[in-house]
Design a protein around this motif. Sequence first.
Motif, PDB file in Angstrom:
ATOM      1  N   SER A 164      -0.125  -3.914  -1.875  1.00  0.00           N
ATOM      2  CA  SER A 164       0.390  -3.059  -0.802  1.00  0.00           C
ATOM      3  C   SER A 164      -0.710  -2.708   0.196  1.00  0.00           C
ATOM      4  O   SER A 164      -0.542  -2.846   1.413  1.00  0.00           O
ATOM      5  N   SER A 165      -1.858  -2.268  -0.308  1.00  0.00           N
ATOM      6  CA  SER A 165      -2.960  -1.884   0.576  1.00  0.00           C
ATOM      7  C   SER A 165      -3.494  -3.073   1.361  1.00  0.00           C
ATOM      8  O   SER A 165      -3.792  -2.960   2.564  1.00  0.00           O
TER       9      SER A 165
ATOM     10  N   ASN B  90      -5.742   4.361   4.759  1.00  0.00           N
ATOM     11  CA  ASN B  90      -5.631   3.595   3.520  1.00  0.00           C
ATOM     12  C   ASN B  90      -6.654   4.027   2.477  1.00  0.00           C
ATOM     13  O   ASN B  90      -6.814   3.343   1.458  1.00  0.00           O
TER      14      ASN B  90
ATOM     15  N   SER C  30       6.021   3.281   1.506  1.00  0.00           N
ATOM     16  CA  SER C  30       5.021   2.789   2.450  1.00  0.00           C
ATOM     17  C   SER C  30       5.561   1.635   3.280  1.00  0.00           C
ATOM     18  O   SER C  30       5.486   1.634   4.518  1.00  0.00           O
TER      19      SER C  30
ATOM     20  N   GLY D 173       2.815   6.020   6.682  1.00  0.00           N
ATOM     21  CA  GLY D 173       3.320   5.030   5.734  1.00  0.00           C
ATOM     22  C   GLY D 173       2.200   4.333   4.996  1.00  0.00           C
ATOM     23  O   GLY D 173       2.291   4.078   3.786  1.00  0.00           O
TER      24      GLY D 173
ATOM     25  N   PHE E   3       1.050   6.570   2.247  1.00  0.00           N
ATOM     26  CA  PHE E   3       1.908   6.551   1.055  1.00  0.00           C
ATOM     27  C   PHE E   3       1.461   5.446   0.099  1.00  0.00           C
ATOM     28  O   PHE E   3       1.327   5.649  -1.115  1.00  0.00           O
ATOM     29  N   GLY E   4       1.257   4.256   0.644  1.00  0.00           N
ATOM     30  CA  GLY E   4       0.849   3.129  -0.199  1.00  0.00           C
ATOM     31  C   GLY E   4      -0.514   3.340  -0.811  1.00  0.00           C
ATOM     32  O   GLY E   4      -0.749   2.961  -1.966  1.00  0.00           O
TER      33      GLY E   4
END
Length: 535
Positions: free
Chosen positions: A27-28, A50, A84, A109, A112-113
């Motif tokens: 995700s990141s 991030n 995210s 968003g 969130f991730g």
Amino acid sequence: MNEFQRSELRTNTYAAFYAMGLLNNASSVIMLAGAKDISEGGTALVYMANIFPCLLVTTTSPYWFHKFSYRSRINASSILFSMSFITVAYFSRPNMFYDHESTNWQLLGVAFGCFGSCMGETSLLALAGRFEGAVQPCIASFSGGTGAAGVFGYFFVLLLHDWCGLKFGWTLMIGNVVAVFYAIVFHRYLTFLESQDNDELLHVFSIRNRHDDKVFPDTMSLDGDMESGLRRFVTLECAVVSSNDDSDHNYVQNDHAFHGRQSGIVVDENGDDDDDDDNSAAVSTNDAMRRLLGLRGDNAALNDVRYSKVSDNMEEEDDVDDDDNDINQMKVMDAANDRDDNHSIVVNAAADMTLWQQFLLVLSLWRFMAPLFTVFAAEYAMQSGTWAAIGFPVDSESARDNFYEYAGWLYQFGVLISRSTGTLYEAPFYLLWAYSILQVLLLILFYIIAATQFWYNWSLLAPCFAVGLLGGSVYVQSYTRISRDVPKELREFSLTACTMADTLGVVMANVCGLYIQSCLFRANGIPGAVVECPV
């Protein structure tokens, strides 16, 4: 369960840790691969979004993670991954649903991730600490997966966004499959670790039993640097057991305690359980144990401690004052320092320490954390600052985007290779420091290159690959050394706490990266920086 089934379970578990490492970081990486789509002039803003939530997780996790099960934390991470992808996609550029872009909502968003990824990584590293006898393969598998996440994330964006022509928003919506498989893999292959009753499964890895996610230690030998660190910073709650003294005391856990009902366990001098000793009697009071162990004054620390046997010669001294407690404890520590074959010691888990003791224990881990901080600070400053200001030619936005993308690719390949070699060798501490210093030198080199263009062609991708090799090596080797050097009673806590080091390094790098990019944009006459160069 026969040996073939045990072998199959071990293989599946290692593979599951690898898959969880890949999915946890995917995700990141996907967000970072699309950082230019989110904010062209402030790439470091995406990097900051991030990482800042991760700072919150890593600085506080040692003090509250044990209150929530691994299952709960992984489920929460999976939900955050999905939130995210959906949030960034909804407010993405070009628009998919929304009538205008909103960078701020996209950064939320991304955050969130980040929160989900950091909570998942910290939890899974600690979970690997439960595998007595297989900690290093589990950490190496997870680290290899995180390395593969870099290649996977960049290829995911390249395939769907660049080659297939999908808008970045639709690419992210498809990314929700990452969140789904993340939960599936954990619940299918790793939830058995939280079982308290399946002794056969636990025996496969010689896993110590737990109750409510708390650590229940076996025995521990204090030696080397960790001894001096723990003796300096942490008040160990321990007792020396001697078998050759007229006043010896032999504390042994009972069978009920062996199945996860107590927070301490004592073994004999050979490291074996000594619950067959018929010459012992039940302990009389918690106060007697407190005087012997030199514990803190409250009863809470002893509520879960239940010893079933002691020698008939144990004497209770009701008039021992605090000074005597301190003297007794110092004797215990000295005896632990000089322990021979006739002694073993009992140490309560980190979960039973006070917040102050836990904080001091974190400080004692500085030698593991310093290389992590340095190498992550340098490599992320390169990514968010210098690489965003290099292109052939530099005044072309598409050229800068191309170099940024391919530099990221080579970096991720370097990380994949280095993190996948965690079981091939063990790096000494001087090598970890050497890697960190080399990473700082590469940061200086890339800044000079971006400002002066004295070396300005695609061969710059070679040092980008080296950056990934160095960063990945320090990551996996540091956590491998923690799993080997830290006493197993403190291993899960230490693995959790040390994730704070790389997070702090990335935070500092991203803040500096904003200004590095701004200064390099000004040096090359490029408009669009989101902050002013301070020099």
